[in-house]
Design an enzyme around this catalytic site. Structure first.
Site, PDB file in Angstrom:
ATOM      1  CG  ASN A   9       1.684  58.014 -44.678  1.00  0.00           C
ATOM      2  OD1 ASN A   9       1.854  57.279 -43.674  1.00  0.00           O
ATOM      3  ND2 ASN A   9       1.144  59.179 -44.762  1.00  0.00           N
ATOM      4  CD1 TRP A  10       2.185  50.848 -45.522  1.00  0.00           C
ATOM      5  CD2 TRP A  10       3.136  49.809 -43.990  1.00  0.00           C
ATOM      6  NE1 TRP A  10       2.653  49.974 -46.107  1.00  0.00           N
ATOM      7  CE2 TRP A  10       3.185  49.258 -45.167  1.00  0.00           C
ATOM      8  CE3 TRP A  10       3.628  49.443 -42.753  1.00  0.00           C
ATOM      9  CZ2 TRP A  10       4.198  48.016 -45.008  1.00  0.00           C
ATOM     10  CZ3 TRP A  10       4.546  48.213 -42.940  1.00  0.00           C
ATOM     11  CH2 TRP A  10       4.577  47.794 -43.871  1.00  0.00           C
ATOM     12  CE  LYS A  11      -2.390  58.344 -44.919  1.00  0.00           C
ATOM     13  NZ  LYS A  11      -3.553  59.130 -45.687  1.00  0.00           N
ATOM     14  CG  HIS A  95       0.662  63.375 -43.942  1.00  0.00           C
ATOM     15  ND1 HIS A  95      -0.899  63.535 -43.718  1.00  0.00           N
ATOM     16  CD2 HIS A  95       0.644  62.623 -45.050  1.00  0.00           C
ATOM     17  CE1 HIS A  95      -1.590  62.921 -44.463  1.00  0.00           C
ATOM     18  NE2 HIS A  95      -0.576  62.295 -45.346  1.00  0.00           N
ATOM     19  CD  GLU A  97      -3.900  61.563 -42.937  1.00  0.00           C
ATOM     20  OE1 GLU A  97      -2.925  60.671 -42.494  1.00  0.00           O
ATOM     21  OE2 GLU A  97      -4.469  61.416 -44.071  1.00  0.00           O
ATOM     22  CD  GLU A 167       0.112  63.391 -49.359  1.00  0.00           C
ATOM     23  OE1 GLU A 167       0.117  62.042 -49.777  1.00  0.00           O
ATOM     24  OE2 GLU A 167      -0.208  63.485 -48.140  1.00  0.00           O
ATOM     25  N   GLY A 173      -7.574  59.790 -49.186  1.00  0.00           N
ATOM     26  CA  GLY A 173      -8.508  58.621 -48.913  1.00  0.00           C
ATOM     27  C   GLY A 173      -9.792  58.767 -49.207  1.00  0.00           C
ATOM     28  CB  SER A 213      -7.374  58.840 -54.371  1.00  0.00           C
ATOM     29  OG  SER A 213      -7.874  59.182 -53.039  1.00  0.00           O
ATOM     30  N   GLY A 234      -0.991  56.339 -49.790  1.00  0.00           N
ATOM     31  CA  GLY A 234      -1.608  55.625 -48.427  1.00  0.00           C
ATOM     32  C   GLY A 234      -2.209  54.304 -48.652  1.00  0.00           C
ATOM     33  N   GLY A 235      -3.495  54.488 -48.716  1.00  0.00           N
ATOM     34  CA  GLY A 235      -4.415  52.979 -49.006  1.00  0.00           C
ATOM     35  C   GLY A 235      -3.724  52.088 -49.732  1.00  0.00           C
TER      36      GLY A 235
END
Ligand code: 13P
Length: 251
Positions: A9-11, A95, A97, A167, A173, A213, A234-235
């Protein structure tokens, strides 16, 4: 045996050139889709180009959100049929967010899941608790209610086309991962909820990812657990080497 699914997930990260360079460089290196499903969920503006780059490879491209209507006066939104018209394979829905910053509700997530399936797009349905909810022992209650709402009104056959991502919000993150045992326990609970709604066979076949993470250093331990069938990352999905390492460790 459920096939692992690793979705990046590149956000809201990467420029167009960076997205193209990444996708061109990893597309021939991802493991065979017979062993693991490799997905990149990119910013919507890059999707047509990335779908073209990934065509006829083992890399699939997904979106990070969509509207539930196929068309209409919804300025700034992107519809499921528009995503389908450029051959997007997956979409992340609900998600945390989006729930937190864009007021996405359980009801909207349910409508989006229906719209994704109607357009042949695989929904990755997210759920997860806040730190306060975890500390108040409300984790199971929270994810059960999110999943019950998101999965309302389908057939078992439709549910077989869905992916669920657990999640925990406090692990996103932050560098804090749920322990593999804790993550497995919640994913097991989610499977129980699916069983209660749609029966054992569906519950056994639906894939449940863990997210929060996840890195090449911790993915193997997570994937060894009975109820964890992949990761939403993500990251660590922003870097080519680390994305490929996640995929290689999952096969
Ligand atoms: P991180 O892997 O950066 O913690 O993000 C998890 C996530 O939100 C994926 O959807």
């Amino acid at each position: 045996m459920r096939k692992p699914i690793i979705a990046g997930n590149w956000k809201m990260f990467k420029t167009f050139d960076e997205a193209v360079e990444f996708t061109e460089s990893v597309r021939e290196k991802v493991p065979s889709e017979e062993k693991v499903d490799a997905v990149i969920c990119a910013p919507a503006i890059f999707l047509p180009t990335l779908v073209d780059i990934a065509m006829e490879t083992d890399l699939a491209i997904g979106a990070q959100n969509m509207h539930y209507e196929n068309e209409g006066a919804f300025t700034g939104e992107i519809s499921p049929s528009q995503l389908a018209s450029i051959n997007v394979d997956y979409v992340i829905l609900g998600h945390s967010e989006r729930r937190e910053y864009f007021n996405e509700t359980d009801e909207a997530v349910n409508k989006k899941v229906r719209a994704a399936l109607a357009n042949g797009i695989v929904p990755i349905i997210c759920c997860g608790e806040t730190l306060e909810e975890r500390e108040a022992q409300k984790t199971e209650e929270k994810v059960s209610s999110q999943i019950t709402a998101a999965l309302e009104g389908f057939t078992p056959e439709e549910v077989n086309h869905m992916v669920i991502a657990y999640e925990p919000i406090w692990a996103i993150g932050t560098g804090k991962t749920a322990t593999a045992d804790d993550a497995n326990a919640v994913c097991g609970k989610i499977r129980e909820v699916v069983e209660g709604l749609y029966g054992k066979e569906t519950a056994e076949s639906i894939r449940i990812q863990y997210g929060g993470s996840v890195k090449p250093e911790n993915i193997e331990e997570l994937l060894l657990k009975e109820h964890i069938d992949g990761a939403l990352v993500g990251g660590a999905s922003l870097d080519q080497e680390s994305y490929l390492a996640l995929l290689n460790k999952a096969q």
